[in-house]
Design an enzyme around this catalytic site. Structure first.
Site, PDB file in Angstrom:
ATOM      1  N   GLY A  59      -4.745  -7.970   5.390  1.00 32.63           N
ATOM      2  CA  GLY A  59      -3.431  -7.386   6.156  1.00 32.63           C
ATOM      3  C   GLY A  59      -3.718  -7.908   7.596  1.00 32.63           C
TER       4      GLY A  59
ATOM      5  N   GLY B   3      -5.876  -0.070   7.618  1.00 33.83           N
ATOM      6  CA  GLY B   3      -6.010  -1.252   8.081  1.00 33.83           C
ATOM      7  C   GLY B   3      -6.659  -1.755   9.185  1.00 33.83           C
TER       8      GLY B   3
ATOM      9  N   ASP C  67       0.860  -1.071   0.217  1.00 36.80           N
ATOM     10  CA  ASP C  67      -0.055   0.066  -0.162  1.00 36.80           C
ATOM     11  C   ASP C  67       0.692   1.428   0.040  1.00 36.80           C
ATOM     12  OD1 ASP C  67      -2.716  -0.970  -0.035  1.00 36.80           O
ATOM     13  OD2 ASP C  67      -2.477  -1.446   2.059  1.00 36.80           O
TER      14      ASP C  67
ATOM     15  N   ASP D 125     -10.153  -5.838  -1.330  1.00 38.65           N
ATOM     16  CA  ASP D 125      -8.933  -5.116  -0.507  1.00 38.65           C
ATOM     17  C   ASP D 125      -9.455  -4.475   0.886  1.00 38.65           C
ATOM     18  OD1 ASP D 125      -6.474  -4.286   0.650  1.00 38.65           O
ATOM     19  OD2 ASP D 125      -6.306  -2.853  -0.862  1.00 38.65           O
ATOM     20  N   GLY D 126      -9.497  -5.261   1.849  1.00 37.59           N
ATOM     21  CA  GLY D 126     -10.011  -4.516   3.210  1.00 37.59           C
ATOM     22  C   GLY D 126     -11.203  -5.243   3.995  1.00 37.59           C
TER      23      GLY D 126
ATOM     24  N   GLY E  98      -7.097   3.652   3.360  1.00 35.78           N
ATOM     25  CA  GLY E  98      -6.057   4.503   3.834  1.00 35.78           C
ATOM     26  C   GLY E  98      -5.563   3.640   4.974  1.00 35.78           C
TER      27      GLY E  98
HETATM   28  C1  DX5 Z   1      -6.609  -0.146   2.956  1.00 38.94           C
HETATM   29  C2  DX5 Z   1      -5.542  -0.854   2.131  1.00 38.94           C
HETATM   30  C3  DX5 Z   1      -5.499  -2.207   2.400  1.00 38.94           C
HETATM   31  C4  DX5 Z   1      -5.420  -2.797   3.759  1.00 38.94           C
HETATM   32  C5  DX5 Z   1      -6.269  -3.672   4.494  1.00 38.94           C
HETATM   33  O1  DX5 Z   1      -6.823   1.183   2.491  1.00 38.94           O
HETATM   34  O2  DX5 Z   1      -5.522  -0.863   0.872  1.00 38.94           O
HETATM   35  O3  DX5 Z   1      -4.491  -3.106   1.695  1.00 38.94           O
HETATM   36  O4  DX5 Z   1      -4.129  -3.063   4.322  1.00 38.94           O
HETATM   37  O5  DX5 Z   1      -6.218  -4.026   5.798  1.00 38.94           O
HETATM   38  P1  DX5 Z   1      -7.020  -5.055   6.414  1.00 38.94           P
HETATM   39  O6  DX5 Z   1      -6.768  -6.359   5.756  1.00 38.94           O
HETATM   40  O7  DX5 Z   1      -6.380  -5.055   7.938  1.00 38.94           O
HETATM   41  O8  DX5 Z   1      -8.408  -4.705   6.489  1.00 38.94           O
HETATM   42 ZN    ZN Z   2      -4.446  -1.835  -0.472  1.00 38.31          ZN
END
Ligand code: DX5
Ligand code: ZN
Length: 234
Positions: A213, A160, A51, A191-192, A158
């Site tokens: 993440g 996690g 990211d 993603d997320g 933005g």
């Molecule tokens: C959020 C990021 C993601 C983030 C996801 O804007 O683009 O890649 O790391 O994190 P998790 O899996 O903890 O929601």
């Molecule tokens: Zn991401």
């Protein structure tokens, strides 16, 4: 909750896995990044998700190109650079030089979708376009035919560790429907907010790649978690 049979969406007729896992290093231990990246590879993740944030397109700053560069010879996993930055045009070449295998820019950050996709491909990289949860798919319609990757962010961009935004599931289904109706080839990434409670629905709605993440790096035994996800056991 009744668990549905995910075999058809997770494996093809040869029993090969279709669904891939991408470890988002935003939640890795930066003091032990090399170790965490090896952990992700050994656990069975196919991709690494980097990211890149500029404090302008999103209200956070993360992962500079020096980190991407440091990972160059550190891993055999595909490295996806998720550019959460304004003016992505300026960073396509430096990101490619730093060693990213694919470059994913946000459709909201530039009106030049096709030009950027072609520029990324010209540099020999896979080209991706991303959308925040709030942006309609219509906005990136012209990019869909040529994109290698479409990444649907499923939390407020933005950060996690947030909860998935429920309306995103229907956007994944819409991306899947357009892809099969038009015969497009893009890989659908979500993603997320991916965890034991959300991954099944994301796959059923059409995601080919789950980006995670906090769930992966926060799990006590990442290998076991990855194996259970791939077997649809969680
Ligand atoms: C959020 C990021 C993601 C983030 C996801 O804007 O683009 O890649 O790391 O994190 P998790 O899996 O903890 O929601
Ligand atoms: Zn991401």
């Amino acid at each position: 909750m009744m668990k549905t049979n995910l075999t058809n969406v997770m494996k093809n007729v040869k029993g090969e896995h279709l669904m891939k896992l991408s470890a988002s290093i935003l939640s890795a231990d930066y003091l032990n990044l090399g170790k965490d990246i090896r952990r992700a590879g050994e656990a069975g993740c196919e991709l690494l998700h980097l990211d890149i944030m500029d404090g302008h397109f999103v209200p956070n700053i993360a992962v500079g190109l020096c980190i991407v560069d440091a990972l160059k010879n550190e891993t055999g996993l595909r490295k996806d650079a998720h550019l959460m930055i304004s003016n992505p045009e300026a960073m396509i070449e430096p990101t490619a030089e730093a060693g990213a295998d694919s470059i994913i820019f946000h459709g909201e950050a530039t009106p030049h979708h096709l030009r950027l996709i072609r520029d990324i491909k010209r540099l020999g990289k896979q080209a991706g376009i991303a959308l925040t949860p709030e942006t309609p798919i219509e906005m990136i319609r012209f990019a869909l035919e040529e994109a290698d990757i479409v990444l649907q962010v499923s939390v407020c961009v933005g950060f996690g560790g947030q909860k998935i935004i429920q309306q995103v599931y229907s956007k994944l289904a819409q991306l899947q429907e357009i892809k099969s109706r038009c015969g497009y080839a893009y890989e659908i990434q979500v993603d997320g907010g991916i965890n034991a409670f959300t991954y099944r629905k994301a796959i059923e709605c059409g995601a080919d790649v789950l980006v995670a993440g906090s769930f992966l790096f926060g799990s006590e035994d990442m290998k076991k978690t990855v194996e259970e996800i791939k077997a649809g056991l969680l």
